[in-house]
Write a protein that holds these residues in place. Structure first.
Motif, PDB file in Angstrom:
ATOM      1  N   LEU A 186     -30.034  33.316  42.614  1.00  0.00           N
ATOM      2  CA  LEU A 186     -30.424  32.055  41.974  1.00  0.00           C
ATOM      3  C   LEU A 186     -31.909  32.021  41.619  1.00  0.00           C
ATOM      4  CD1 LEU A 186     -28.389  29.333  43.883  1.00  0.00           C
ATOM      5  CD2 LEU A 186     -28.287  29.880  41.461  1.00  0.00           C
ATOM      6  N   LYS A 187     -32.738  32.658  42.433  1.00  0.00           N
ATOM      7  CA  LYS A 187     -34.172  32.643  42.166  1.00  0.00           C
ATOM      8  C   LYS A 187     -34.479  33.264  40.810  1.00  0.00           C
ATOM      9  CE  LYS A 187     -38.644  33.151  44.175  1.00  0.00           C
ATOM     10  NZ  LYS A 187     -39.082  31.905  43.593  1.00  0.00           N
ATOM     11  N   GLY A 188     -33.803  34.351  40.497  1.00  0.00           N
ATOM     12  CA  GLY A 188     -33.990  34.980  39.192  1.00  0.00           C
ATOM     13  C   GLY A 188     -33.577  34.066  38.055  1.00  0.00           C
ATOM     14  N   ARG A 189     -32.522  33.322  38.269  1.00  0.00           N
ATOM     15  CA  ARG A 189     -32.058  32.412  37.228  1.00  0.00           C
ATOM     16  C   ARG A 189     -32.959  31.183  37.118  1.00  0.00           C
ATOM     17  NH1 ARG A 189     -25.885  31.357  38.093  1.00  0.00           N
ATOM     18  NH2 ARG A 189     -26.246  30.194  36.167  1.00  0.00           N
ATOM     19  N   VAL A 190     -33.419  30.668  38.259  1.00  0.00           N
ATOM     20  CA  VAL A 190     -34.306  29.502  38.240  1.00  0.00           C
ATOM     21  C   VAL A 190     -35.649  29.870  37.606  1.00  0.00           C
ATOM     22  CG1 VAL A 190     -35.643  27.945  39.734  1.00  0.00           C
ATOM     23  CG2 VAL A 190     -33.216  28.311  40.167  1.00  0.00           C
ATOM     24  N   ASP A 191     -36.133  31.076  37.889  1.00  0.00           N
ATOM     25  CA  ASP A 191     -37.410  31.539  37.321  1.00  0.00           C
ATOM     26  C   ASP A 191     -37.282  31.987  35.870  1.00  0.00           C
ATOM     27  OD1 ASP A 191     -38.680  31.023  39.693  1.00  0.00           O
ATOM     28  OD2 ASP A 191     -38.715  33.119  40.360  1.00  0.00           O
ATOM     29  N   ARG A 192     -36.061  31.937  35.350  1.00  0.00           N
ATOM     30  CA  ARG A 192     -35.777  32.295  33.952  1.00  0.00           C
ATOM     31  C   ARG A 192     -36.192  33.729  33.629  1.00  0.00           C
ATOM     32  NH1 ARG A 192     -38.777  27.401  33.340  1.00  0.00           N
ATOM     33  NH2 ARG A 192     -37.397  25.640  33.499  1.00  0.00           N
ATOM     34  N   ARG A 193     -35.814  34.635  34.503  1.00  0.00           N
ATOM     35  CA  ARG A 193     -36.102  36.048  34.247  1.00  0.00           C
ATOM     36  C   ARG A 193     -35.318  36.503  33.027  1.00  0.00           C
ATOM     37  NH1 ARG A 193     -35.545  37.749  40.417  1.00  0.00           N
ATOM     38  NH2 ARG A 193     -37.528  36.930  41.147  1.00  0.00           N
ATOM     39  N   PRO A 194     -35.856  37.461  32.272  1.00  0.00           N
ATOM     40  CA  PRO A 194     -35.156  37.936  31.075  1.00  0.00           C
ATOM     41  C   PRO A 194     -33.764  38.471  31.418  1.00  0.00           C
ATOM     42  CG  PRO A 194     -37.389  38.791  31.156  1.00  0.00           C
ATOM     43  CD  PRO A 194     -37.144  38.100  32.450  1.00  0.00           C
ATOM     44  N   GLY A 195     -32.809  38.086  30.598  1.00  0.00           N
ATOM     45  CA  GLY A 195     -31.430  38.531  30.788  1.00  0.00           C
ATOM     46  C   GLY A 195     -30.629  37.687  31.761  1.00  0.00           C
ATOM     47  N   SER A 196     -31.243  36.685  32.359  1.00  0.00           N
ATOM     48  CA  SER A 196     -30.492  35.845  33.294  1.00  0.00           C
ATOM     49  C   SER A 196     -30.117  34.530  32.621  1.00  0.00           C
ATOM     50  CB  SER A 196     -31.304  35.577  34.560  1.00  0.00           C
ATOM     51  OG  SER A 196     -32.459  34.840  34.251  1.00  0.00           O
ATOM     52  N   LYS A 197     -28.985  34.024  33.033  1.00  0.00           N
ATOM     53  CA  LYS A 197     -28.481  32.772  32.491  1.00  0.00           C
ATOM     54  C   LYS A 197     -29.153  31.611  33.220  1.00  0.00           C
ATOM     55  CE  LYS A 197     -24.162  31.159  33.036  1.00  0.00           C
ATOM     56  NZ  LYS A 197     -22.712  31.222  33.147  1.00  0.00           N
ATOM     57  N   PRO A 198     -29.558  30.552  32.525  1.00  0.00           N
ATOM     58  CA  PRO A 198     -30.164  29.407  33.214  1.00  0.00           C
ATOM     59  C   PRO A 198     -29.197  28.771  34.207  1.00  0.00           C
ATOM     60  CG  PRO A 198     -30.422  29.214  30.826  1.00  0.00           C
ATOM     61  CD  PRO A 198     -29.503  30.366  31.081  1.00  0.00           C
ATOM     62  N   VAL A 199     -29.753  28.176  35.237  1.00  0.00           N
ATOM     63  CA  VAL A 199     -28.938  27.539  36.282  1.00  0.00           C
ATOM     64  C   VAL A 199     -28.614  26.113  35.858  1.00  0.00           C
ATOM     65  CG1 VAL A 199     -28.891  26.808  38.686  1.00  0.00           C
ATOM     66  CG2 VAL A 199     -30.052  28.908  38.059  1.00  0.00           C
ATOM     67  N   GLU A 200     -27.349  25.772  35.961  1.00  0.00           N
ATOM     68  CA  GLU A 200     -26.952  24.386  35.726  1.00  0.00           C
ATOM     69  C   GLU A 200     -27.518  23.530  36.852  1.00  0.00           C
ATOM     70  OE1 GLU A 200     -25.155  23.160  33.147  1.00  0.00           O
ATOM     71  OE2 GLU A 200     -25.166  25.164  32.246  1.00  0.00           O
ATOM     72  N   PRO A 201     -28.013  22.340  36.547  1.00  0.00           N
ATOM     73  CA  PRO A 201     -28.585  21.491  37.599  1.00  0.00           C
ATOM     74  C   PRO A 201     -27.615  21.182  38.729  1.00  0.00           C
ATOM     75  CG  PRO A 201     -29.161  20.637  35.440  1.00  0.00           C
ATOM     76  CD  PRO A 201     -28.181  21.759  35.216  1.00  0.00           C
ATOM     77  N   LEU A 202     -26.347  20.999  38.414  1.00  0.00           N
ATOM     78  CA  LEU A 202     -25.362  20.698  39.450  1.00  0.00           C
ATOM     79  C   LEU A 202     -25.140  21.891  40.381  1.00  0.00           C
ATOM     80  CD1 LEU A 202     -23.646  18.412  40.460  1.00  0.00           C
ATOM     81  CD2 LEU A 202     -21.820  19.155  38.948  1.00  0.00           C
ATOM     82  N   VAL A 203     -25.216  23.098  39.843  1.00  0.00           N
ATOM     83  CA  VAL A 203     -25.072  24.301  40.675  1.00  0.00           C
ATOM     84  C   VAL A 203     -26.231  24.386  41.658  1.00  0.00           C
ATOM     85  CG1 VAL A 203     -25.113  26.830  40.631  1.00  0.00           C
ATOM     86  CG2 VAL A 203     -23.737  25.571  38.959  1.00  0.00           C
ATOM     87  N   ALA A 204     -27.434  24.140  41.172  1.00  0.00           N
ATOM     88  CA  ALA A 204     -28.608  24.171  42.048  1.00  0.00           C
ATOM     89  C   ALA A 204     -28.525  23.072  43.109  1.00  0.00           C
ATOM     90  CB  ALA A 204     -29.883  24.011  41.225  1.00  0.00           C
ATOM     91  N   ALA A 205     -28.072  21.897  42.724  1.00  0.00           N
ATOM     92  CA  ALA A 205     -27.947  20.794  43.683  1.00  0.00           C
ATOM     93  C   ALA A 205     -26.914  21.122  44.757  1.00  0.00           C
ATOM     94  CB  ALA A 205     -27.565  19.506  42.960  1.00  0.00           C
ATOM     95  N   ARG A 206     -25.813  21.728  44.365  1.00  0.00           N
ATOM     96  CA  ARG A 206     -24.799  22.115  45.350  1.00  0.00           C
ATOM     97  C   ARG A 206     -25.332  23.200  46.288  1.00  0.00           C
ATOM     98  NH1 ARG A 206     -19.613  22.273  41.323  1.00  0.00           N
ATOM     99  NH2 ARG A 206     -19.208  20.031  41.332  1.00  0.00           N
ATOM    100  N   ALA A 207     -26.072  24.137  45.734  1.00  0.00           N
ATOM    101  CA  ALA A 207     -26.646  25.201  46.566  1.00  0.00           C
ATOM    102  C   ALA A 207     -27.634  24.622  47.575  1.00  0.00           C
ATOM    103  CB  ALA A 207     -27.328  26.245  45.688  1.00  0.00           C
ATOM    104  N   VAL A 208     -28.430  23.655  47.152  1.00  0.00           N
ATOM    105  CA  VAL A 208     -29.375  23.021  48.072  1.00  0.00           C
ATOM    106  C   VAL A 208     -28.616  22.257  49.153  1.00  0.00           C
ATOM    107  CG1 VAL A 208     -31.147  21.235  48.262  1.00  0.00           C
ATOM    108  CG2 VAL A 208     -31.274  22.912  46.438  1.00  0.00           C
ATOM    109  N   LEU A 209     -27.537  21.594  48.773  1.00  0.00           N
ATOM    110  CA  LEU A 209     -26.729  20.866  49.745  1.00  0.00           C
ATOM    111  C   LEU A 209     -26.147  21.811  50.796  1.00  0.00           C
ATOM    112  CD1 LEU A 209     -25.437  18.119  50.533  1.00  0.00           C
ATOM    113  CD2 LEU A 209     -23.501  18.788  49.116  1.00  0.00           C
ATOM    114  N   VAL A 210     -25.619  22.943  50.355  1.00  0.00           N
ATOM    115  CA  VAL A 210     -25.088  23.944  51.286  1.00  0.00           C
ATOM    116  C   VAL A 210     -26.205  24.469  52.177  1.00  0.00           C
ATOM    117  CG1 VAL A 210     -24.136  26.281  51.404  1.00  0.00           C
ATOM    118  CG2 VAL A 210     -23.114  24.602  49.872  1.00  0.00           C
ATOM    119  N   ALA A 211     -27.367  24.713  51.590  1.00  0.00           N
ATOM    120  CA  ALA A 211     -28.495  25.256  52.358  1.00  0.00           C
ATOM    121  C   ALA A 211     -28.961  24.281  53.429  1.00  0.00           C
ATOM    122  CB  ALA A 211     -29.637  25.606  51.411  1.00  0.00           C
ATOM    123  N   LYS A 212     -29.082  23.020  53.067  1.00  0.00           N
ATOM    124  CA  LYS A 212     -29.536  22.019  54.048  1.00  0.00           C
ATOM    125  C   LYS A 212     -28.529  21.873  55.183  1.00  0.00           C
ATOM    126  CE  LYS A 212     -31.905  18.348  52.562  1.00  0.00           C
ATOM    127  NZ  LYS A 212     -33.254  18.631  52.987  1.00  0.00           N
TER     128      LYS A 212
END
Length: 156
Positions: free
Chosen positions: A56-82
């Motif tokens: 996800l870090k690569g996608r959030v940082d918008r590295r070349p060739g990576s697909k952008p992260v949908e906001p809901l995907v990031a929110a769910r990942a944060v929820l799982v992490a917490k």
């Protein structure tokens, strides 16, 4: 949503140590033995969350060739992490409560020696889960406007 505070994890850990140790002291003689790999599942989850954070870090940082992260995907990942960080702190505290009881008795009681190994595996696995969860949460942070300006993606 705010970042997980280490203070909250420490409070949960200490409370679980006290409760776990009290439960073990009151009922150790009637408990079945703990298998050594009992807590290893938490290590697998922690490693999976760390890998997910790295992806996800690569996608959030918008590295070349990576697909952008949908906001809901990031929110769910944060929820799982917490939730994982808090759960890992609680379970780690319970394993520590067991260890506080079994380690002093390990040389005298065979069951306590075996349970000490299980407690150590469980505690290390719980700490891996907390670490992986905190890394995943960190990786889901959006780049700040200041960082975007320095990378050439900010607005003038």
């Amino acid at each position: 949503m705010t970042a997980t505070r280490p203070r909250d994890l420490v409070v949960a850990f200490v409370a679980a140590v006290v409760v776990g140790n009290l439960l073990v002291r009151l009922s150790y003689g009637s408990l079945p033995g703990f298998p050594a790999p009992a807590g290893a599942t938490l290590a697998v989850l922690g490693i999976a969350e760390a890998v997910a954070g790295w992806v996800l870090k690569g996608r959030v940082d918008r590295r070349p060739g990576s697909k952008p992260v949908e906001p809901l995907v990031a929110a769910r990942a944060v929820l799982v992490a917490k939730a994982s960080a808090l759960g890992g702190a609680l379970v780690g505290g319970l394993w520590t409560g067991l260890l506080l009881y079994t380690v002093p008795r390990a040389s005298e009681v065979t069951a306590a020696a075996a349970d000490t190994l299980a407690g150590a595996v469980g505690l290390v696995s719980a700490l891996l889960l907390v670490g992986g969860a905190l890394w995943l949460e960190h990786c889901c942070r959006a780049p700040s406007d200041h960082d975007d300006t320095h990378r050439g993606r900010g607005t003038a």
